[in-house]
Design a protein around this motif. Sequence first.
Motif, PDB file in Angstrom:
ATOM      1  N   PRO A   9      26.483 109.346 -45.985  1.00  0.00           N
ATOM      2  CA  PRO A   9      26.444 109.038 -47.748  1.00  0.00           C
ATOM      3  C   PRO A   9      26.920 107.900 -47.980  1.00  0.00           C
ATOM      4  N   GLU A  10      28.023 107.456 -47.455  1.00  0.00           N
ATOM      5  CA  GLU A  10      29.105 106.457 -47.995  1.00  0.00           C
ATOM      6  C   GLU A  10      28.195 105.159 -48.305  1.00  0.00           C
ATOM      7  N   LEU A  11      27.202 105.061 -47.563  1.00  0.00           N
ATOM      8  CA  LEU A  11      26.227 103.556 -47.828  1.00  0.00           C
ATOM      9  C   LEU A  11      25.375 103.924 -49.136  1.00  0.00           C
ATOM     10  N   LEU A  12      25.451 104.896 -49.632  1.00  0.00           N
ATOM     11  CA  LEU A  12      24.732 104.938 -51.017  1.00  0.00           C
ATOM     12  C   LEU A  12      25.314 104.304 -52.011  1.00  0.00           C
ATOM     13  N   TRP A  13      26.578 104.135 -51.942  1.00  0.00           N
ATOM     14  CA  TRP A  13      27.286 103.448 -52.904  1.00  0.00           C
ATOM     15  C   TRP A  13      26.733 102.109 -53.104  1.00  0.00           C
ATOM     16  N   LEU A  14      25.914 101.380 -51.939  1.00  0.00           N
ATOM     17  CA  LEU A  14      25.316  99.996 -52.097  1.00  0.00           C
ATOM     18  C   LEU A  14      24.105 100.078 -52.985  1.00  0.00           C
ATOM     19  N   LEU A  15      23.753 101.206 -53.416  1.00  0.00           N
ATOM     20  CA  LEU A  15      22.343 101.351 -54.262  1.00  0.00           C
ATOM     21  C   LEU A  15      22.282 100.581 -55.340  1.00  0.00           C
ATOM     22  N   PRO A  16      23.520 100.181 -56.353  1.00  0.00           N
ATOM     23  CA  PRO A  16      23.382  99.507 -57.273  1.00  0.00           C
ATOM     24  C   PRO A  16      23.038  97.919 -56.972  1.00  0.00           C
ATOM     25  N   LEU A  17      23.112  97.598 -55.721  1.00  0.00           N
ATOM     26  CA  LEU A  17      22.500  96.265 -55.289  1.00  0.00           C
ATOM     27  C   LEU A  17      21.068  96.091 -55.541  1.00  0.00           C
ATOM     28  N   ALA A  18      20.395  97.146 -55.657  1.00  0.00           N
ATOM     29  CA  ALA A  18      18.946  97.170 -55.872  1.00  0.00           C
ATOM     30  C   ALA A  18      18.486  96.756 -57.062  1.00  0.00           C
ATOM     31  N   LEU A  19      19.603  96.492 -58.107  1.00  0.00           N
ATOM     32  CA  LEU A  19      19.229  96.335 -59.466  1.00  0.00           C
ATOM     33  C   LEU A  19      19.129  94.536 -59.608  1.00  0.00           C
ATOM     34  N   LEU A  20      19.805  94.038 -58.473  1.00  0.00           N
ATOM     35  CA  LEU A  20      20.023  92.420 -58.633  1.00  0.00           C
ATOM     36  C   LEU A  20      18.625  91.872 -59.052  1.00  0.00           C
ATOM     37  N   PRO A  21      17.544  92.076 -58.463  1.00  0.00           N
ATOM     38  CA  PRO A  21      16.273  91.419 -58.911  1.00  0.00           C
ATOM     39  C   PRO A  21      15.812  91.536 -60.230  1.00  0.00           C
ATOM     40  N   LEU A  22      16.434  92.739 -60.696  1.00  0.00           N
ATOM     41  CA  LEU A  22      16.114  92.773 -62.183  1.00  0.00           C
ATOM     42  C   LEU A  22      16.877  91.846 -63.218  1.00  0.00           C
ATOM     43  N   ILE A  23      18.020  91.534 -62.409  1.00  0.00           N
ATOM     44  CA  ILE A  23      18.891  90.677 -63.343  1.00  0.00           C
ATOM     45  C   ILE A  23      18.582  89.073 -63.072  1.00  0.00           C
ATOM     46  N   SER A  24      18.243  88.767 -61.986  1.00  0.00           N
ATOM     47  CA  SER A  24      18.058  87.451 -61.503  1.00  0.00           C
ATOM     48  C   SER A  24      16.530  87.426 -61.152  1.00  0.00           C
ATOM     49  N   TYR A  25      15.860  86.356 -61.646  1.00  0.00           N
ATOM     50  CA  TYR A  25      14.351  86.222 -61.539  1.00  0.00           C
ATOM     51  C   TYR A  25      13.760  86.129 -60.040  1.00  0.00           C
ATOM     52  N   GLY A  26      14.472  85.042 -59.427  1.00  0.00           N
ATOM     53  CA  GLY A  26      14.213  84.765 -58.036  1.00  0.00           C
ATOM     54  C   GLY A  26      13.028  84.252 -57.603  1.00  0.00           C
ATOM     55  N   VAL A  27      12.512  83.570 -58.410  1.00  0.00           N
ATOM     56  CA  VAL A  27      11.207  83.161 -58.401  1.00  0.00           C
ATOM     57  C   VAL A  27      11.398  81.330 -58.805  1.00  0.00           C
ATOM     58  N   LYS A  28      10.768  80.486 -58.055  1.00  0.00           N
ATOM     59  CA  LYS A  28      10.901  79.139 -58.557  1.00  0.00           C
ATOM     60  C   LYS A  28      10.377  79.003 -59.855  1.00  0.00           C
ATOM     61  N   GLN A  29      11.036  78.326 -60.786  1.00  0.00           N
ATOM     62  CA  GLN A  29      10.592  77.787 -62.050  1.00  0.00           C
ATOM     63  C   GLN A  29      10.544  76.323 -62.211  1.00  0.00           C
ATOM     64  N   PHE A  30       9.543  75.933 -63.134  1.00  0.00           N
ATOM     65  CA  PHE A  30       9.224  74.717 -63.376  1.00  0.00           C
ATOM     66  C   PHE A  30       9.540  74.345 -64.898  1.00  0.00           C
ATOM     67  N   ASN A  31       9.789  73.101 -65.067  1.00  0.00           N
ATOM     68  CA  ASN A  31      10.126  72.745 -66.358  1.00  0.00           C
ATOM     69  C   ASN A  31       8.773  72.077 -66.867  1.00  0.00           C
ATOM     70  N   PHE A  32       8.491  72.665 -68.159  1.00  0.00           N
ATOM     71  CA  PHE A  32       7.294  72.308 -68.782  1.00  0.00           C
ATOM     72  C   PHE A  32       7.514  72.464 -70.338  1.00  0.00           C
ATOM     73  N   PRO A  33       6.704  71.913 -71.156  1.00  0.00           N
ATOM     74  CA  PRO A  33       6.878  71.885 -72.537  1.00  0.00           C
ATOM     75  C   PRO A  33       6.716  73.366 -73.261  1.00  0.00           C
ATOM     76  N   GLY A  34       7.407  73.627 -74.356  1.00  0.00           N
ATOM     77  CA  GLY A  34       7.302  74.997 -74.809  1.00  0.00           C
ATOM     78  C   GLY A  34       5.902  75.517 -75.050  1.00  0.00           C
ATOM     79  N   LEU A  35       5.603  76.714 -74.882  1.00  0.00           N
ATOM     80  CA  LEU A  35       4.179  77.323 -75.129  1.00  0.00           C
ATOM     81  C   LEU A  35       4.345  78.346 -76.087  1.00  0.00           C
ATOM     82  N   GLU A  36       5.385  78.224 -77.248  1.00  0.00           N
ATOM     83  CA  GLU A  36       5.489  79.302 -78.069  1.00  0.00           C
ATOM     84  C   GLU A  36       4.367  79.586 -79.058  1.00  0.00           C
TER      85      GLU A  36
END
Length: 340
Positions: A9-36
């Motif tokens: 059960p001590e390994l369950l303390w690592l569960l908060p690491l599962a939130l990392l993908p929700l904080i960091s996008y983790g997908v390649k991004q490209f520079n492009f003009p604003g599309l607002e």
Amino acid sequence: MNALHFFKPELLWLLPLALLPLISYGVKQFNFPGLEDWPKDFLSDWLRWGVRVLAALTLAALVIAAAAPFTEGGTVTKVGEGAEIVVVLDRSGSMSENLQSYDQSVNAKPISKIEAARKVLLKFMEQRPADTFGVVAFNAAPVSVAPLSADRELAKAAMQSAEANSSGFTALNRALAMGLDYFNNRPFTASRLILLVSDGDAVIEPADRIILKNVFKQTRAKLIWVYVHAGAEVTQLSTVIAGDNEIITNEALAKVELDQNLAMNKLFEELEIPYQAFEVNSEAGLQQAVAEIGRATNKPTRYEYRLPRQDYAVYFYMLTMGLLGVLFWLKQIEIKAWKA
């Protein structure tokens, strides 16, 4: 439904690491003009957050799998036949005396009490495949010669090795206590029987009687005494009494023996435990007594069978592999570069 447990059960303390993908996008991004000024692309937004949630679920599944989740198997009630039998075999010197032979022919070979007991008990073991056996042999001291187990060959070897050996005092109380110890730390899954095979002539002190009575009740064991005798016992009473020159007759000797074993039978009855006695003076009688014991212990026994626990780690690992496969596929269809 059984509660979910974790082996680590001590390994369950690592569960908060599962939130990392929700904080960091983790997908390649490209520079492009604003599309607002362009219309909102809700499908792209949902896809982007879907990938993040998939990554979060992948990490969570991996952590849970590593924590080894399981549920207890529980118990089921079953009904079977058989018994746990501890043979407490007297190997004192008097057990080497011959029994009355059931074979009345002239060439009938005499057989000692301990030889007849061994022969009949070995046959009894072969006829009781559902039973577990243990063996204690005793004279001046008890010896644990075979533990209580389903290893029938071990019990047979222990029985065959028992030989009568005269050593004076007979330690019956310690032999019974050792036999009862066999039931300690064992689940109550079958009828329990202490099968005492002895020619009697033993004394149990009052303090030891109380201890035996309590242990018999704690272990819920039954006592059966197979009293093996060969008429008048040959003891020191057969000699001339010093100073009197009086020889004890066989009749007087038999009365002494009877008084001793009536007292021993009364002692067992006063223990207030399930108790039965058989008196035999021949191999045939011994066979009949053991057959009756077999019928008495061949009753249905209700017992609890513990089911094995159910492990779920493999399912979480499979889920993790499936989610990784989806993420890998999404990575493969990711746009590497904008076309010119």
